[in-house]
Design a protein around this motif. Sequence first.
Motif, PDB file in Angstrom:
ATOM      1  N   THR A 111      44.158  26.746  40.251  1.00  0.00           N
ATOM      2  CA  THR A 111      43.217  26.925  41.350  1.00  0.00           C
ATOM      3  C   THR A 111      41.786  26.904  40.829  1.00  0.00           C
ATOM      4  OG1 THR A 111      42.695  28.323  43.260  1.00  0.00           O
ATOM      5  CG2 THR A 111      43.204  29.438  41.210  1.00  0.00           C
ATOM      6  N   PRO A 112      40.847  26.339  41.564  1.00  0.00           N
ATOM      7  CA  PRO A 112      39.446  26.362  41.120  1.00  0.00           C
ATOM      8  C   PRO A 112      38.881  27.771  41.220  1.00  0.00           C
ATOM      9  CG  PRO A 112      39.603  25.440  43.321  1.00  0.00           C
ATOM     10  CD  PRO A 112      41.007  25.611  42.846  1.00  0.00           C
ATOM     11  N   LEU A 113      37.864  28.052  40.427  1.00  0.00           N
ATOM     12  CA  LEU A 113      37.186  29.341  40.504  1.00  0.00           C
ATOM     13  C   LEU A 113      36.162  29.284  41.635  1.00  0.00           C
ATOM     14  CD1 LEU A 113      36.666  32.179  39.478  1.00  0.00           C
ATOM     15  CD2 LEU A 113      35.048  31.224  37.822  1.00  0.00           C
ATOM     16  N   LEU A 114      36.452  30.022  42.690  1.00  0.00           N
ATOM     17  CA  LEU A 114      35.601  30.122  43.864  1.00  0.00           C
ATOM     18  C   LEU A 114      35.429  31.607  44.179  1.00  0.00           C
ATOM     19  CD1 LEU A 114      37.506  27.443  45.991  1.00  0.00           C
ATOM     20  CD2 LEU A 114      35.371  27.078  44.736  1.00  0.00           C
ATOM     21  N   PRO A 115      34.493  31.963  45.027  1.00  0.00           N
ATOM     22  CA  PRO A 115      34.375  33.374  45.393  1.00  0.00           C
ATOM     23  C   PRO A 115      35.688  33.964  45.896  1.00  0.00           C
ATOM     24  CG  PRO A 115      32.459  32.162  46.168  1.00  0.00           C
ATOM     25  CD  PRO A 115      33.406  31.144  45.616  1.00  0.00           C
ATOM     26  N   THR A 116      36.495  33.160  46.566  1.00  0.00           N
ATOM     27  CA  THR A 116      37.764  33.646  47.117  1.00  0.00           C
ATOM     28  C   THR A 116      38.892  33.697  46.099  1.00  0.00           C
ATOM     29  OG1 THR A 116      38.249  31.390  47.838  1.00  0.00           O
ATOM     30  CG2 THR A 116      37.244  32.869  49.454  1.00  0.00           C
ATOM     31  N   THR A 117      38.714  33.077  44.932  1.00  0.00           N
ATOM     32  CA  THR A 117      39.787  33.074  43.932  1.00  0.00           C
ATOM     33  C   THR A 117      39.460  33.897  42.689  1.00  0.00           C
ATOM     34  OG1 THR A 117      38.977  31.045  42.859  1.00  0.00           O
ATOM     35  CG2 THR A 117      40.549  30.779  44.667  1.00  0.00           C
ATOM     36  N   ARG A 118      38.259  34.426  42.605  1.00  0.00           N
ATOM     37  CA  ARG A 118      37.907  35.291  41.465  1.00  0.00           C
ATOM     38  C   ARG A 118      38.802  36.534  41.494  1.00  0.00           C
ATOM     39  NH1 ARG A 118      33.727  35.771  37.874  1.00  0.00           N
ATOM     40  NH2 ARG A 118      32.689  33.977  38.845  1.00  0.00           N
ATOM     41  N   GLY A 119      39.519  36.770  40.410  1.00  0.00           N
ATOM     42  CA  GLY A 119      40.429  37.907  40.354  1.00  0.00           C
ATOM     43  C   GLY A 119      41.674  37.752  41.203  1.00  0.00           C
ATOM     44  N   LEU A 120      41.977  36.533  41.631  1.00  0.00           N
ATOM     45  CA  LEU A 120      43.125  36.288  42.506  1.00  0.00           C
ATOM     46  C   LEU A 120      44.431  36.752  41.873  1.00  0.00           C
ATOM     47  CD1 LEU A 120      44.362  34.939  45.058  1.00  0.00           C
ATOM     48  CD2 LEU A 120      44.452  32.805  43.737  1.00  0.00           C
ATOM     49  N   VAL A 121      44.600  36.452  40.579  1.00  0.00           N
ATOM     50  CA  VAL A 121      45.822  36.861  39.873  1.00  0.00           C
ATOM     51  C   VAL A 121      45.579  38.264  39.329  1.00  0.00           C
ATOM     52  CG1 VAL A 121      47.473  36.305  38.060  1.00  0.00           C
ATOM     53  CG2 VAL A 121      46.353  34.462  39.342  1.00  0.00           C
ATOM     54  N   GLY A 122      45.881  39.252  40.159  1.00  0.00           N
ATOM     55  CA  GLY A 122      45.602  40.633  39.820  1.00  0.00           C
ATOM     56  C   GLY A 122      46.807  41.365  39.253  1.00  0.00           C
ATOM     57  N   ARG A 123      46.639  42.653  39.095  1.00  0.00           N
ATOM     58  CA  ARG A 123      47.657  43.480  38.448  1.00  0.00           C
ATOM     59  C   ARG A 123      49.000  43.436  39.179  1.00  0.00           C
ATOM     60  NH1 ARG A 123      47.420  47.183  34.494  1.00  0.00           N
ATOM     61  NH2 ARG A 123      45.127  46.957  34.445  1.00  0.00           N
TER      62      ARG A 123
ATOM     63  N   ARG B  14      36.820  24.133  48.530  1.00  0.00           N
ATOM     64  CA  ARG B  14      38.200  24.098  48.020  1.00  0.00           C
ATOM     65  C   ARG B  14      38.316  23.529  46.625  1.00  0.00           C
ATOM     66  NH1 ARG B  14      41.342  20.877  52.626  1.00  0.00           N
ATOM     67  NH2 ARG B  14      42.894  20.880  50.947  1.00  0.00           N
ATOM     68  N   ILE B  15      37.263  22.926  46.086  1.00  0.00           N
ATOM     69  CA  ILE B  15      37.364  22.279  44.782  1.00  0.00           C
ATOM     70  C   ILE B  15      36.409  22.926  43.800  1.00  0.00           C
ATOM     71  CG2 ILE B  15      38.082  20.084  45.798  1.00  0.00           C
ATOM     72  CD1 ILE B  15      35.264  19.026  45.289  1.00  0.00           C
ATOM     73  N   ALA B  16      36.665  22.686  42.521  1.00  0.00           N
ATOM     74  CA  ALA B  16      35.832  23.274  41.475  1.00  0.00           C
ATOM     75  C   ALA B  16      34.435  22.657  41.475  1.00  0.00           C
ATOM     76  CB  ALA B  16      36.484  23.049  40.118  1.00  0.00           C
TER      77      ALA B  16
END
Length: 315
Positions: free
Chosen positions: A197-209, A313-315
């Motif tokens: 996934t691209p790094l976007l405001p909505t994907t920062r920290g997406l893969v969390g604990r 939606r894209i990087a």
Amino acid sequence: MSQEAARIVLDDEVLAELHEISSLGSDEVLDDLATARAREVLRDVEVLVTGWGCPELSAEVLAAAPRLRAVVHTAGSVRGHITSECWDRGIAVSSAAAANAVPVAEYTLAMILLTGKDVLGRTPGEGPAAIGNFGRTVGILSASLIGRRVIELLRPHDFDVLLSDPYVTAAEAEALGARSVELDELFARSDVVSVHTPLLPTTRGLVGRALIESMRPAAVLINTARGAILDQDALLDAASAGRVRAVLDVTEPEVLAVDHPLRHCPNVLITPHLAGSRGNECRRLARHAVAELRRWAAGSGFAHPVHREQLERIA
């Protein structure tokens, strides 16, 4: 582009093709668009061929380039230099992101196969059945250009491929060669999760604990996207406890301190952001750009355009 990027991308063969397609006044590389020389060159330019290190195409730069109609980028993301003024002027933009996706996908496939062969070691207590690639479940996070290419490369192998992407329907995922699932199911069911996934405001920290802790014992987390997508503290806890394994081509920060504990986890492999185009693979980027310029000059339009509405939606 930067002088270094030019040395990597613009070899003699590429320059010869550019001369063939266009009126290339000289082989001069501009890495500063605010100089008097740059303004002189920009005055007559219809197409800019850009690359890593390209300065921002600000309103001032565009004012000096009244004839500019298109930008052909020899790298992936255009966020660093394409501005709102470019879109407002209707300048056509092309990116070599599809070409750069190829080596990243190849790296990912290699790591999926190697981790299946136990190069990172098994969780203590697991038997021989835990080793191997037959019937493994691979989860792809995001059907980006790279994610789609990874799914394509996985087809000849005996994997069950899952895909999580809110912009892809179940039918579209099936056509790609994967089964659409929600994000939590992707992490809970996969033997390998590969992040694209691209790094976007909505994907920062997406893969969390919570997602990391839900992964199967000895599951592998591969990240070739951006380090900030992952909660590295949560990954460190899970890896240190031997619950998960990881392959990280990107981290946050980009270069971890030499004493960072992730560097000392035996079940974590960290590579120095090398999955993208390197060495002779950069020739693919240049040839992609030349092909795009050839199409544009012939009036066919770009095969790989970037549109303003895609930026969320894209990087």
